[in-house]
Design a protein around this motif. Sequence first.
Motif, short mmCIF file in Angstrom:
data_model
loop_
_atom_site.label_atom_id
_atom_site.label_comp_id
_atom_site.label_asym_id
_atom_site.label_seq_id
_atom_site.Cartn_x
_atom_site.Cartn_y
_atom_site.Cartn_z
N PHE A 164 -34.75 -118.38 52.39
CA PHE A 164 -34.07 -119.30 51.64
C PHE A 164 -33.15 -118.40 50.56
N LEU A 165 -31.96 -118.91 50.55
CA LEU A 165 -30.78 -117.90 50.11
C LEU A 165 -29.76 -118.85 49.25
N GLU A 166 -29.44 -118.43 48.23
CA GLU A 166 -28.43 -119.10 47.37
C GLU A 166 -27.40 -118.08 47.27
N LYS A 167 -26.18 -118.50 47.68
CA LYS A 167 -24.80 -117.38 47.66
C LYS A 167 -23.87 -117.94 46.88
N GLU A 168 -23.23 -117.40 45.97
CA GLU A 168 -22.31 -117.72 45.09
C GLU A 168 -21.35 -116.59 45.00
N LYS A 169 -20.10 -116.88 45.52
CA LYS A 169 -19.01 -115.76 45.50
C LYS A 169 -17.69 -116.19 45.55
N LEU A 170 -16.54 -115.30 45.14
CA LEU A 170 -15.43 -115.56 45.35
C LEU A 170 -14.85 -115.05 46.77
N GLY A 171 -14.50 -115.95 47.50
CA GLY A 171 -13.95 -115.74 49.00
C GLY A 171 -12.62 -116.26 49.34
N THR A 172 -12.52 -116.56 50.57
CA THR A 172 -11.20 -117.30 51.18
C THR A 172 -11.91 -118.58 51.93
N CYS A 173 -10.93 -119.34 52.13
CA CYS A 173 -10.95 -120.48 52.92
C CYS A 173 -9.93 -120.66 53.79
N MET A 174 -10.03 -121.70 54.47
CA MET A 174 -8.41 -121.97 55.55
C MET A 174 -7.93 -123.41 54.74
N GLY A 175 -6.60 -122.92 54.37
CA GLY A 175 -5.87 -124.30 53.62
C GLY A 175 -5.24 -125.04 54.78
N GLU A 176 -4.62 -126.20 54.26
CA GLU A 176 -4.17 -127.10 55.10
C GLU A 176 -3.41 -126.82 56.25
N GLY A 178 -3.41 -123.53 57.38
CA GLY A 178 -3.78 -122.52 58.30
C GLY A 178 -4.08 -121.36 57.57
N MET A 179 -3.22 -121.21 56.44
CA MET A 179 -3.29 -119.74 55.92
C MET A 179 -4.65 -119.63 55.07
N THR A 180 -5.04 -118.47 54.84
CA THR A 180 -6.27 -118.43 54.02
C THR A 180 -5.93 -118.47 52.71
N LYS A 181 -6.73 -119.00 51.94
CA LYS A 181 -6.57 -118.96 50.35
C LYS A 181 -7.82 -118.79 49.53
N ASP A 182 -7.82 -118.43 48.25
CA ASP A 182 -8.83 -118.02 47.78
C ASP A 182 -9.76 -119.31 47.54
N LYS A 183 -10.96 -119.36 47.34
CA LYS A 183 -11.95 -120.04 47.11
C LYS A 183 -13.38 -119.62 46.35
N LYS A 184 -13.85 -120.45 45.47
CA LYS A 184 -15.29 -120.04 44.91
C LYS A 184 -16.14 -120.97 45.89
N TRP A 185 -17.16 -120.01 46.55
CA TRP A 185 -18.28 -120.68 47.45
C TRP A 185 -19.55 -120.71 46.66
N HIS A 186 -20.07 -121.79 46.93
CA HIS A 186 -21.64 -121.63 46.44
C HIS A 186 -22.33 -122.61 47.60
N ILE A 187 -23.30 -121.94 47.94
CA ILE A 187 -23.93 -122.27 49.11
C ILE A 187 -25.20 -122.28 49.23
N PHE A 188 -26.19 -123.05 49.60
CA PHE A 188 -27.65 -123.04 49.73
C PHE A 188 -28.00 -122.90 51.32
N GLU A 189 -29.14 -122.03 51.65
CA GLU A 189 -29.01 -121.77 53.22
C GLU A 189 -30.64 -121.89 53.38
N CYS A 190 -31.08 -122.23 54.41
CA CYS A 190 -32.62 -122.25 54.37
C CYS A 190 -32.73 -122.11 55.92
#
Length: 194
Positions: A164-176, A178-190
């Motif tokens: 079980f994992l909770e991740k919270e980090k500043l990273g990147t994602c794909m913008g509309e 197709g270019m990468t842009k900054d994003k705050k991620w918060h994800i639960f994983e199990c």
Amino acid sequence: MSSEQFHKITKGEPPRELAKKIIKYINNDCLILDCGSGAGNDAIFFASQGYKVIALDKETKVLENRLKSLSDIKDRITVIESDIMDFEFKEIGCFYSSLTLSFLSRKNFYILWSNIRHKLKKHSVIGINIFGNRDEWFRETDDMTFMDKEEFASLFTGFTILEFLEKEKLGTCMGENGMTKDKKWHIFECIAKL
Ligand SMILES: C[S@@+](CC[C@H](N)C(=O)[O-])C[C@H]1O[C@@H](n2cnc3c(N)ncnc32)[C@H](O)[C@@H]1O
């Protein structure tokens, strides 16, 4: 951005950490359903490790094209172009879904989750992630599914939790575009066993 554009950009990326972790918990003869398989990076990884995989996505062109040149493993991957809500869960020993289930409405997510709980075989292994309530994309909406920790953990009541994992980090994602842009991620994983 369409799913197909996302698949073109992400094809060939390394497998997700969740994919690398879940194979520690499944037997060699286990049939894996990769739900929302995208460009197929994880499905190809599972097949390269000897597993049979159903790669299910509502958009499968990019993966189907990739498989044409992967003659050594393509027999182990069955590609199904379908909405996950229409899929019958027979014979699956592992339900795997990376960065996909949050794109379901809450209503559909809970229909799907009920199917997972009641239609998967005993001892099936499940590995999923869901966007959290501190994710940059979080909004009070019915057309996507975000959860707080309590709600996510409650999905696995009665399961054996393996990781079980909770991740919270500043990273990147794909913008509309197709270019990468900054994003705050918060994800639960199990990863859990039925
Ligand atoms: C963000 S991508 C993640 C792809 C891949 N699992 C990964 O980790 O890179 C989400 C994928 O889910 C698929 N998808 C979203 N909703 C779906 C649904 N209802 N049925 C089937 N596939 C769906 C999209 O087409 C897309 O390929």
